[in-house]
Design a protein around this motif. Structure first.
Motif, PDB file in Angstrom:
ATOM      1  N   GLY A   1       1.005  -1.286  -0.001  1.00 40.54           N
ATOM      2  CA  GLY A   1      -0.022  -0.142  -0.157  1.00 40.54           C
ATOM      3  C   GLY A   1       0.725   1.310  -0.038  1.00 40.54           C
TER       4      GLY A   1
ATOM      5  N   GLY B   1      -3.563   3.382  -2.508  1.00 36.47           N
ATOM      6  CA  GLY B   1      -3.760   3.263  -1.306  1.00 36.47           C
ATOM      7  C   GLY B   1      -3.156   4.105  -0.377  1.00 36.47           C
ATOM      8  N   SER B   2      -3.121   3.712   0.995  1.00 33.15           N
ATOM      9  CA  SER B   2      -1.972   4.580   1.904  1.00 33.15           C
ATOM     10  C   SER B   2      -0.721   3.637   2.269  1.00 33.15           C
ATOM     11  CB  SER B   2      -2.890   5.067   3.215  1.00 33.15           C
ATOM     12  OG  SER B   2      -3.728   4.081   3.777  1.00 33.15           O
TER      13      SER B   2
ATOM     14  N   LEU C   1      -9.298   4.344  -7.726  1.00 28.38           N
ATOM     15  CA  LEU C   1      -9.505   4.059  -6.300  1.00 28.38           C
ATOM     16  C   LEU C   1      -9.567   5.636  -5.645  1.00 28.38           C
ATOM     17  CD1 LEU C   1      -7.285   1.095  -5.387  1.00 28.38           C
ATOM     18  CD2 LEU C   1      -9.855   1.253  -5.114  1.00 28.38           C
TER      19      LEU C   1
ATOM     20  N   PRO D   1      -7.318  -1.803   3.576  1.00 24.88           N
ATOM     21  CA  PRO D   1      -5.959  -1.647   3.205  1.00 24.88           C
ATOM     22  C   PRO D   1      -5.985  -2.107   1.792  1.00 24.88           C
ATOM     23  CG  PRO D   1      -6.034  -2.244   5.381  1.00 24.88           C
ATOM     24  CD  PRO D   1      -7.290  -2.302   4.909  1.00 24.88           C
ATOM     25  N   VAL D   2      -5.038  -1.474   0.930  1.00 23.71           N
ATOM     26  CA  VAL D   2      -4.990  -1.787  -0.497  1.00 23.71           C
ATOM     27  C   VAL D   2      -3.572  -2.437  -0.779  1.00 23.71           C
ATOM     28  CG1 VAL D   2      -5.263  -1.157  -2.958  1.00 23.71           C
ATOM     29  CG2 VAL D   2      -6.650  -0.150  -1.003  1.00 23.71           C
TER      30      VAL D   2
ATOM     31  N   TRP E   1     -11.678   5.936  -2.311  1.00 24.98           N
ATOM     32  CA  TRP E   1     -11.890   4.714  -1.422  1.00 24.98           C
ATOM     33  C   TRP E   1     -11.266   5.014  -0.103  1.00 24.98           C
ATOM     34  CZ3 TRP E   1     -13.522  -0.273  -1.951  1.00 24.98           C
ATOM     35  CH2 TRP E   1     -12.809  -1.024  -1.212  1.00 24.98           C
ATOM     36  N   SER E   2     -12.011   4.463   0.669  1.00 19.51           N
ATOM     37  CA  SER E   2     -11.526   4.721   2.242  1.00 19.51           C
ATOM     38  C   SER E   2     -12.051   3.604   3.116  1.00 19.51           C
ATOM     39  CB  SER E   2     -12.322   5.756   2.811  1.00 19.51           C
ATOM     40  OG  SER E   2     -13.734   5.792   2.791  1.00 19.51           O
TER      41      SER E   2
ATOM     42  N   ALA F   1      -4.956   2.592  -9.221  1.00 17.77           N
ATOM     43  CA  ALA F   1      -4.828   3.599  -8.188  1.00 17.77           C
ATOM     44  C   ALA F   1      -5.673   4.861  -8.425  1.00 17.77           C
ATOM     45  CB  ALA F   1      -3.379   3.925  -8.144  1.00 17.77           C
TER      46      ALA F   1
END
Length: 235
Positions: A64, A82-83, A102, A111-112, A107-108, A99
């Protein structure tokens, strides 16, 4: 266990900044992708894995926060999957498009992480990879990026191949009905000849869905620019 999946095409032209004046031509596909991501969010997964085709050197896992760029397409635009702290390797194009999608849909959820797979990967190995992903958490969701054949018209990247339409129709039917057996039956050699970048990622999905009772829904199917694009959800 796999609880939901979204299937989206991965052309960089899906990103408006890359498409520029032609952005409206994929507006329906973009809307369908947003709707598909909504299905993933509603499933409340513990982990979201993005799977897409990748060239050698861009295969394997991406944590992520991994970064991607559309500089190769003449656009000064960077994205993050993601983060997280990310990694040193840049995302392959397919995961960069994911990405962007998302981020575009804010997207929240879970986890990605990303996974780049070889377009030449055989069905057995793809299914094994899918089963491993599905067993990695209690509630797993997949965002599966990949295009159908690139041979639907004489102006397509792979020129016209009369086998392309039937290949794409079979794939779309399988994706729209969550038919894992039909996906695994897609011929890797034919897919390669038709430049169908989504074949291997779709077969990863098939392996991940084994033993589930997910229902499929086809949201979009078309072949702009002579390339087969499909958007579908499994939930």
């Amino acid at each position: 266990m796999l609880v939901a999946a979204a299937v989206c095409p991965c052309p960089p032209l899906l990103v408006p900044a890359v498409a520029a004046g032609a952005a409206s031509e994929l507006a329906d596909a973009r809307t369908a992708c947003s709707d598909a991501l909504g299905v993933l969010a509603a499933a409340r997964p513990d982990r979201l894995v993005v799977v897409g085709p990748a060239v050698e050197g861009a295969r394997g896992g991406f944590p992520g926060g991994s970064a991607g760029s559309f500089a190769a397409f003449g656009v000064d635009l960077s994205v993050r999957l993601g983060s997280g702290s990310g990694g040193e390797r840049p995302l392959p194009a397919s995961l960069s498009v994911a990405a962007w999608l998302l981020g575009h849909t804010n997207w929240s959820g879970a986890p990605v992480e990303g996974l780049g797979v070889a377009e030449s990967a055989q069905a057995v190995r793809c299914a094994e990879t899918g089963r491993e992903i599905a067993g990695s958490a209690e509630r797993v969701a997949l965002l599966v990026m990949g295009d159908g054949s690139a041979c639907r018209t004489v102006k397509a990247p792979g020129y016209l191949d009369e086998r392309a339409e039937a290949f794409d129709a079979a794939a779309a039917r399988a994706l729209g009905t969550a038919d894992t057996a039909a996906l695994l039956a897609l011929d890797a050699g034919l897919g390669s000849e038709l430049k169908a970048a989504g074949r291997a990622p779709w077969q990863v999905l098939a392996g991940a869905a084994e033993g589930t009772d997910l229902a499929g829904r086809l949201l979009y199917e078309d072949a702009p620019y002579g390339v087969g694009y499909v958007v579908a959800t499994w939930s």
